[in-house]
Design an enzyme around this catalytic site. Structure first.
Site, short mmCIF file in Angstrom:
data_model
loop_
_atom_site.label_atom_id
_atom_site.label_comp_id
_atom_site.label_asym_id
_atom_site.label_seq_id
_atom_site.Cartn_x
_atom_site.Cartn_y
_atom_site.Cartn_z
N TYR A 1 0.74 -1.27 0.68
CA TYR A 1 -0.45 0.10 0.14
C TYR A 1 0.45 1.16 -0.36
O TYR A 1 0.85 2.03 -0.67
CB TYR A 1 -1.22 -0.11 1.30
CG TYR A 1 -2.15 1.40 1.11
CD1 TYR A 1 -3.02 1.30 0.30
CD2 TYR A 1 -1.88 1.94 2.30
CE1 TYR A 1 -3.85 2.31 0.59
CE2 TYR A 1 -2.23 3.54 2.42
CZ TYR A 1 -3.20 2.94 2.04
OH TYR A 1 -4.46 4.81 1.82
N LYS B 1 1.08 3.73 -3.24
CA LYS B 1 0.43 5.42 -3.00
C LYS B 1 1.67 6.33 -3.15
O LYS B 1 1.35 7.31 -3.47
CB LYS B 1 0.23 6.11 -1.62
CG LYS B 1 -0.89 5.05 -1.17
CD LYS B 1 -2.43 5.66 -2.40
CE LYS B 1 -3.18 4.94 -1.56
NZ LYS B 1 -4.84 5.81 -3.23
N ALA C 1 -13.52 6.94 8.20
CA ALA C 1 -14.41 6.10 9.02
C ALA C 1 -14.88 4.92 7.93
O ALA C 1 -16.41 5.23 7.24
CB ALA C 1 -15.17 6.17 9.75
#
Length: 134
Positions: A58, A62, A92
């Site tokens: 990840y 990125k 969230a």
């Protein structure tokens, strides 16, 4: 523990190649109007200034997206297209889990970058309209 190659490929397909394909498809249309905005949804996890252990597929995907943002900003500057990366923060969502900021709050920075004036920044990395270190 390092991720397996399937996870690495999936992260790069989503976070780099997907964004690059979208940019390639939409750049001519964005440039035609002379006021286009391209916003890459990134993460502070892709910042070299704060990168560390954890989520290597990840984070590196990125970081690559952030580099692509810089290159696309330079490539599209003459067409009047502003290109920026935005970190929505810990939100969230299904991925972020409970306890993060509300989705609307995370999305506000993306909307900010998508509605910048013509003299707004390009080639930057932001959260909540404030510059982040690469």
């Amino acid at each position: 523990m390092l991720p397996d190659w399937t996870d690495i490929r999936e992260a790069f397909e989503t976070n780099v190649f997907g964004a690059w394909r979208a940019a390639s498809a939409f750049a001519p249309l964005l440039g035609a109007g002379g006021h286009g905005r391209l916003v890459n949804v990134s993460s502070e996890g892709g910042s070299l200034a704060s990168m560390g252990a954890g989520a290597p597929a990840y984070s590196t995907s990125k970081a690559t997206l952030n580099a692509l943002t810089c290159v696309l900003a330079a490539e599209l500057r003459g067409a009047g297209v502003l290109v920026n990366a935005v970190c929505p923060g810990w939100v969230a969502t299904d991925m972020g889990g409970p306890g993060g900021r509300p989705v609307a709050q995370g999305a506000a920075g993306i909307v900010w970058a998508a509605t910048l004036p013509d003299d707004g920044p390009t080639g930057g990395f932001f959260r909540d309209g404030k510059r982040l270190p690469w």
